[in-house]
Scaffold this motif. Sequence first.
Motif, PDB file in Angstrom:
ATOM      1  N   HIS A  21      25.200  30.489   2.414  1.00  0.00           N
ATOM      2  CA  HIS A  21      24.558  31.054   1.225  1.00  0.00           C
ATOM      3  C   HIS A  21      24.485  30.027   0.112  1.00  0.00           C
ATOM      4  CE1 HIS A  21      24.257  34.718  -1.691  1.00  0.00           C
ATOM      5  NE2 HIS A  21      23.292  33.842  -1.854  1.00  0.00           N
ATOM      6  N   VAL A  22      25.606  29.338  -0.130  1.00  0.00           N
ATOM      7  CA  VAL A  22      25.631  28.319  -1.185  1.00  0.00           C
ATOM      8  C   VAL A  22      24.681  27.173  -0.843  1.00  0.00           C
ATOM      9  CG1 VAL A  22      27.077  26.638  -2.392  1.00  0.00           C
ATOM     10  CG2 VAL A  22      27.975  28.907  -1.894  1.00  0.00           C
ATOM     11  N   LEU A  23      24.646  26.775   0.438  1.00  0.00           N
ATOM     12  CA  LEU A  23      23.736  25.705   0.859  1.00  0.00           C
ATOM     13  C   LEU A  23      22.290  26.110   0.636  1.00  0.00           C
ATOM     14  CD1 LEU A  23      23.319  22.953   2.191  1.00  0.00           C
ATOM     15  CD2 LEU A  23      23.382  24.097   4.416  1.00  0.00           C
ATOM     16  N   SER A  24      21.962  27.356   0.959  1.00  0.00           N
ATOM     17  CA  SER A  24      20.614  27.860   0.707  1.00  0.00           C
ATOM     18  C   SER A  24      20.294  27.836  -0.777  1.00  0.00           C
ATOM     19  CB  SER A  24      20.488  29.284   1.256  1.00  0.00           C
ATOM     20  OG  SER A  24      19.233  29.836   0.942  1.00  0.00           O
ATOM     21  N   ASP A  25      21.301  28.136  -1.585  1.00  0.00           N
ATOM     22  CA  ASP A  25      21.135  28.103  -3.036  1.00  0.00           C
ATOM     23  C   ASP A  25      20.795  26.692  -3.507  1.00  0.00           C
ATOM     24  OD1 ASP A  25      21.111  28.841  -5.668  1.00  0.00           O
ATOM     25  OD2 ASP A  25      23.281  28.897  -5.902  1.00  0.00           O
ATOM     26  N   VAL A  26      21.446  25.692  -2.908  1.00  0.00           N
ATOM     27  CA  VAL A  26      21.172  24.294  -3.273  1.00  0.00           C
ATOM     28  C   VAL A  26      19.723  23.927  -2.957  1.00  0.00           C
ATOM     29  CG1 VAL A  26      21.733  21.885  -2.764  1.00  0.00           C
ATOM     30  CG2 VAL A  26      23.563  23.573  -2.969  1.00  0.00           C
ATOM     31  N   ILE A  27      19.287  24.296  -1.743  1.00  0.00           N
ATOM     32  CA  ILE A  27      17.911  23.984  -1.334  1.00  0.00           C
ATOM     33  C   ILE A  27      16.914  24.677  -2.255  1.00  0.00           C
ATOM     34  CG2 ILE A  27      16.224  24.237   0.532  1.00  0.00           C
ATOM     35  CD1 ILE A  27      18.604  24.089   2.488  1.00  0.00           C
ATOM     36  N   THR A  28      17.210  25.942  -2.557  1.00  0.00           N
ATOM     37  CA  THR A  28      16.345  26.700  -3.469  1.00  0.00           C
ATOM     38  C   THR A  28      16.273  26.044  -4.832  1.00  0.00           C
ATOM     39  OG1 THR A  28      16.834  28.785  -2.344  1.00  0.00           O
ATOM     40  CG2 THR A  28      16.024  28.935  -4.595  1.00  0.00           C
ATOM     41  N   SER A  29      17.436  25.624  -5.343  1.00  0.00           N
ATOM     42  CA  SER A  29      17.496  25.018  -6.676  1.00  0.00           C
ATOM     43  C   SER A  29      16.675  23.734  -6.752  1.00  0.00           C
ATOM     44  CB  SER A  29      18.953  24.733  -7.051  1.00  0.00           C
ATOM     45  OG  SER A  29      19.700  25.922  -7.131  1.00  0.00           O
ATOM     46  N   VAL A  30      16.764  22.933  -5.700  1.00  0.00           N
ATOM     47  CA  VAL A  30      15.990  21.681  -5.674  1.00  0.00           C
ATOM     48  C   VAL A  30      14.491  21.995  -5.722  1.00  0.00           C
ATOM     49  CG1 VAL A  30      15.372  19.682  -4.279  1.00  0.00           C
ATOM     50  CG2 VAL A  30      17.767  20.367  -4.487  1.00  0.00           C
ATOM     51  N   GLY A  31      14.072  22.985  -4.933  1.00  0.00           N
ATOM     52  CA  GLY A  31      12.663  23.377  -4.952  1.00  0.00           C
ATOM     53  C   GLY A  31      12.224  23.886  -6.311  1.00  0.00           C
ATOM     54  N   VAL A  32      13.088  24.673  -6.952  1.00  0.00           N
ATOM     55  CA  VAL A  32      12.781  25.211  -8.281  1.00  0.00           C
ATOM     56  C   VAL A  32      12.638  24.083  -9.296  1.00  0.00           C
ATOM     57  CG1 VAL A  32      13.777  26.501 -10.214  1.00  0.00           C
ATOM     58  CG2 VAL A  32      13.762  27.503  -7.924  1.00  0.00           C
ATOM     59  N   LEU A  33      13.547  23.131  -9.249  1.00  0.00           N
ATOM     60  CA  LEU A  33      13.501  22.020 -10.211  1.00  0.00           C
ATOM     61  C   LEU A  33      12.235  21.180 -10.037  1.00  0.00           C
ATOM     62  CD1 LEU A  33      17.235  20.860 -10.173  1.00  0.00           C
ATOM     63  CD2 LEU A  33      16.041  22.156 -11.944  1.00  0.00           C
TER      64      LEU A  33
END
Length: 301
Positions: A149-161
């Motif tokens: 879940h946390v790893l998915s959050d990291v990937i999501t955050s990079v895409g958002v940025l």
Amino acid sequence: MIMSALNTALLSLFVGVIVLSLKWLAYWWTGSVALYSDALESFINVAAALVAFIAIWVSSQPADDNHPYGHTKAEYFSAVIEGVLVVLAALAIIREAWERLLAPVALTSIGSGILISLLASLCNAALASYLLYISKKTNSIALKADGLHVLSDVITSVGVLIGIGLAWLTQWWMLDPLLAILVAINILWMGWQLVRESVGGLMDEGLTPEKRAPLYEIIRSQMETALQVHAIKTRRAGHLTFIEFHLVVPDDMTVKVAHNICDRLEEALCQHIPEAKVMIHVEPENKTEHGGIILYQMYQQ
């Protein structure tokens, strides 16, 4: 190992609170609905870490009269609860993003917001790596769910940025809610995966063929003068793996010799899977099965 898993879950909760604070600050600073979705996902991380900590503590309790096989399945409940939280968060994100999609708003203080969110993502990346490392070491489904879940959050955050940066460069502010909707879809997919794995554990799903193959080879190499192994069954319960099978021995074999073979088999299987619980049912020669039984080829060799 249980203490290691508990300490890791507590660390996840602590880091999750810090990351949530940073991401919420980034959202408050910029007003970005994409950063709002990112912050809401971090809120789920905190809730999931708390649930994982409780589940691991419950699963560590020793077996009792009401739970003779232990409490290890408690870890699966954390993954189910996390999956439900994920779905609720995704729906909240879509609702917020849809309103912004109909009426796009120019963002402010983007530079500061991106830097704060980037710092939060670096913390999450380090946490995800550690969670997955410890989950593999302790065989904890709760920590694995939390780590993924946390790893998915990291990937999501990079895409958002990246998306917010593009919105700022192009002044096409509709990118902000579009990114939020993509984040929500990704969260829904992640929630489905978590629920699917936890339901499989609750339903006593067996090990995959890839994980069963080494067990067969271990049994083949350690069964010695036994005639056959059949009725092999496996299942997972949190960090434990249960393995059971029938061992057919010659009629003239003594109980002591058969017991020694069982001990050797159990020791070899536990070396391969440290948290394994092995149950072997010894049968006489007339119990040999001839109908395409798993590992029947042992009898022929």
